[in-house]
Design a protein around this motif. Structure first.
Motif, PDB file in Angstrom:
ATOM      1  N   GLY A  15       0.785  -1.226   0.000  1.00 31.44           N
ATOM      2  CA  GLY A  15       0.000   0.000   0.000  1.00 31.44           C
ATOM      3  C   GLY A  15       0.814   1.272   0.000  1.00 31.44           C
ATOM      4  O   GLY A  15       1.623   1.509   0.896  1.00 31.44           O
ATOM      5  N   GLU A  17      -0.219   4.072   0.834  1.00 33.90           N
ATOM      6  CA  GLU A  17      -0.564   4.918   1.979  1.00 33.90           C
ATOM      7  C   GLU A  17       0.333   4.657   3.184  1.00 33.90           C
ATOM      8  O   GLU A  17       0.511   5.535   4.027  1.00 33.90           O
ATOM      9  CB  GLU A  17      -2.046   4.733   2.342  1.00 33.90           C
ATOM     10  CG  GLU A  17      -2.403   3.435   3.052  1.00 33.90           C
ATOM     11  CD  GLU A  17      -2.539   2.221   2.118  1.00 33.90           C
ATOM     12  OE1 GLU A  17      -2.051   2.264   0.975  1.00 33.90           O
ATOM     13  OE2 GLU A  17      -3.142   1.221   2.562  1.00 33.90           O
ATOM     14  N   THR A  23      -0.958   6.548   6.443  1.00 34.59           N
ATOM     15  CA  THR A  23      -1.521   5.517   7.313  1.00 34.59           C
ATOM     16  C   THR A  23      -0.371   4.818   8.040  1.00 34.59           C
ATOM     17  O   THR A  23       0.610   4.446   7.412  1.00 34.59           O
ATOM     18  CB  THR A  23      -2.303   4.488   6.470  1.00 34.59           C
ATOM     19  OG1 THR A  23      -3.345   5.173   5.771  1.00 34.59           O
ATOM     20  CG2 THR A  23      -2.928   3.419   7.357  1.00 34.59           C
ATOM     21  N   GLY A  73      -3.695  -5.849   2.469  1.00 34.61           N
ATOM     22  CA  GLY A  73      -3.945  -4.649   1.676  1.00 34.61           C
ATOM     23  C   GLY A  73      -4.164  -4.901   0.203  1.00 34.61           C
ATOM     24  O   GLY A  73      -3.676  -5.882  -0.368  1.00 34.61           O
ATOM     25  N   ASP A  81      -6.636  -1.236  -6.105  1.00 33.86           N
ATOM     26  CA  ASP A  81      -6.564  -2.537  -5.427  1.00 33.86           C
ATOM     27  C   ASP A  81      -6.125  -3.589  -6.437  1.00 33.86           C
ATOM     28  O   ASP A  81      -6.946  -4.164  -7.155  1.00 33.86           O
ATOM     29  CB  ASP A  81      -7.932  -2.887  -4.831  1.00 33.86           C
ATOM     30  CG  ASP A  81      -8.285  -1.973  -3.671  1.00 33.86           C
ATOM     31  OD1 ASP A  81      -7.479  -1.884  -2.737  1.00 33.86           O
ATOM     32  OD2 ASP A  81      -9.351  -1.333  -3.719  1.00 33.86           O
TER      33      ASP A  81
ATOM     34  N   GLU B 186     -16.662   2.501  -0.674  1.00 35.80           N
ATOM     35  CA  GLU B 186     -15.773   2.506  -1.836  1.00 35.80           C
ATOM     36  C   GLU B 186     -16.455   1.964  -3.087  1.00 35.80           C
ATOM     37  O   GLU B 186     -16.234   2.457  -4.195  1.00 35.80           O
ATOM     38  CB  GLU B 186     -14.554   1.625  -1.559  1.00 35.80           C
ATOM     39  CG  GLU B 186     -13.535   2.208  -0.614  1.00 35.80           C
ATOM     40  CD  GLU B 186     -12.290   1.339  -0.575  1.00 35.80           C
ATOM     41  OE1 GLU B 186     -12.419   0.138  -0.291  1.00 35.80           O
ATOM     42  OE2 GLU B 186     -11.206   1.862  -0.859  1.00 35.80           O
ATOM     43  N   TYR B 208      -9.185   4.805   0.558  1.00 39.39           N
ATOM     44  CA  TYR B 208      -8.963   4.156   1.850  1.00 39.39           C
ATOM     45  C   TYR B 208     -10.240   4.197   2.664  1.00 39.39           C
ATOM     46  O   TYR B 208     -10.694   5.267   3.055  1.00 39.39           O
ATOM     47  CB  TYR B 208      -7.780   4.818   2.581  1.00 39.39           C
ATOM     48  CG  TYR B 208      -6.591   4.825   1.663  1.00 39.39           C
ATOM     49  CD1 TYR B 208      -5.948   3.628   1.357  1.00 39.39           C
ATOM     50  CD2 TYR B 208      -6.185   5.981   1.002  1.00 39.39           C
ATOM     51  CE1 TYR B 208      -4.912   3.591   0.445  1.00 39.39           C
ATOM     52  CE2 TYR B 208      -5.146   5.952   0.089  1.00 39.39           C
ATOM     53  CZ  TYR B 208      -4.518   4.757  -0.189  1.00 39.39           C
ATOM     54  OH  TYR B 208      -3.513   4.709  -1.106  1.00 39.39           O
ATOM     55  N   ARG B 210     -12.954   3.715   5.705  1.00 34.37           N
ATOM     56  CA  ARG B 210     -13.023   3.717   7.174  1.00 34.37           C
ATOM     57  C   ARG B 210     -14.477   3.895   7.586  1.00 34.37           C
ATOM     58  O   ARG B 210     -15.336   4.161   6.753  1.00 34.37           O
ATOM     59  CB  ARG B 210     -12.137   4.817   7.767  1.00 34.37           C
ATOM     60  CG  ARG B 210     -12.546   6.229   7.366  1.00 34.37           C
ATOM     61  CD  ARG B 210     -11.579   7.278   7.934  1.00 34.37           C
ATOM     62  NE  ARG B 210     -11.743   8.548   7.235  1.00 34.37           N
ATOM     63  CZ  ARG B 210     -12.499   9.560   7.693  1.00 34.37           C
ATOM     64  NH1 ARG B 210     -13.156   9.460   8.824  1.00 34.37           N
ATOM     65  NH2 ARG B 210     -12.600  10.683   7.002  1.00 34.37           N
ATOM     66  N   SER B 218     -15.211   6.851   2.448  1.00 33.83           N
ATOM     67  CA  SER B 218     -14.058   6.568   1.588  1.00 33.83           C
ATOM     68  C   SER B 218     -13.177   7.805   1.544  1.00 33.83           C
ATOM     69  O   SER B 218     -13.622   8.873   1.111  1.00 33.83           O
ATOM     70  CB  SER B 218     -14.521   6.208   0.172  1.00 33.83           C
ATOM     71  OG  SER B 218     -15.357   5.066   0.199  1.00 33.83           O
TER      72      SER B 218
END
Lengths: 243, 243
Positions: A15, A17, A23, A73, A81, B186, B208, B210, B218
């Protein structure tokens, strides 16, 4: 009376992030703790970006070297993704929408009164020959192909998948540990500690400094799969340090 | 009007305690955030045990591939601290007590009314040709050899060393980022988001997920070194999503 049974693993965190610092990874530490508790030795962790070539290279380096590779991830519904497709490529197998995964997703979305759109169906793409890992939280499954275990990046979902896959993992002798907290700086116990390591070569000894109420403490951690050796090494170390 | 200036880095975290799960690493995330803020792109992180062969292999793989390699851990006074010696070996240079490091340690211990014992002097072992990185907290320095920057594992000391070495690092164009938080799962923004990525290929876009108050959010993160492209991509994405 066989020798020590050792089962090894690596973790691959996928990832952008994490690499940007946006993150902070929590999965590596959580997997490390879990594997230690069940008798699998984590030998390496890598973090790579959402990049097919990087993921493939790391997957192939790690799955060939260790008994298990756990990835986290990159298995969501958006274009970034790319984990499932990258792992299919690394393993040299095809990938398509998997009927078993589609059924899990369809049931999950139906329960929530939502449609199984093409974007959501993307999460049913599973490499050929993989088994599924159930996701009780959001439906979209992880999977296992050979010794590679592919999990979500969201920590709560990763944890549920890790627990779901645990019963089918082969495990080895657990590494046990004893921690001796000494109210002295590392430099004052280093000589005794080093001599002790020389004496007990099958007990791994590490020292970890910290501060307590502004004063230095050395946590001396002894680790071994042999409970008797570990216990003896800890007792004699305490005696040698007078603690 | 040159092209984008890109400076890359990797991080190598050294320590059995991270792989056992006993200690949760915080240095990787802190270094990632710092490098992003100064214009260095972190491309890979690895965690390896306190094992000379593993450290050497990782150091050589990473220092040759990226502009900088930052290591943390394993430079204390106890027998399990083998980072300095391993890095000397990886770099093919000798290692011995360094007079500059010895002076720093002697001054630090004298100030605290303590003797510079052989165990403490171990922390003055520095590979030949390395420059020192000052440690304002506990005296024992880090060092830099070529493009390898060797820092302590204790987060507060690592942070001080990272700040000390920063002025001498070459940096490139900063990757800027804009986050758009969308109150949708998402899977409902995936199509628009993917099309947007196709339209702006020089802006990296990641999503990402949450939860906020039990509802899915998202976080759409757009990243680019080109402030104008980034801003345009963010504005048109917001318009496309109606947010």
């Amino acid at each position: 009376m066989g020798g020590e049974r050792i089962v090894t693993a690596a973790v691959l965190i996928i990832g952008d992030e994490i690499l940007s610092g946006r993150t902070k990874d929590r999965n590596g530490g959580a997997i490390a703790e879990h594997l230690t508790s069940i008798g699998i030795r984590l030998k390496e962790v890598r973090v790579v970006p959402d990049d097919e070539a990087e993921i493939c290279a790391a997957v192939n380096a790690l799955r060939s070297r260790y008994d298990y590779l756990f990835t986290t991830g990159g298995i969501g519904p958006t274009h970034d993704d790319i984990t499932a497709d990258s792992i299919a490529k690394a393993c040299g197998v095809t990938i398509d929408v998997d009927p078993r995964a589609e059924k899990l997703l369809a049931e999950n979305y139906a329960r929530r009164g939502l449609a199984l759109t093409p974007a959501r169906l993307r999460m049913a793409r599973i490499p050929a020959g993989a088994s599924l890992i159930v996701n009780p939280l959001s439906g979209a499954p992880g999977f296992r192909i050979g010794n590679v275990i592919v999990m979500a990046g969201v920590p709560e979902i990763m944890q549920a998948m890790l627990e779901a896959v645990t019963p089918e993992l082969e495990t080895g002798d657990k590494v046990l540990s004893i921690t001796i907290a000494v109210d002295r700086p590392e430099s004052e116990i280093a000589d005794v500690f080093s001599a002790h390591q020389q004496r007990y070569r099958d007990v791994a000894m590490g020292s970890y400094p910290r501060m307590r109420d502004g004063k230095p403490v050395s946590d001396l951690v002894l680790r071994s799969a042999n409970a008797d050796h570990l216990s003896e090494a800890a007792e004699t170390l305490k005696a040698a340090l007078g603690v």
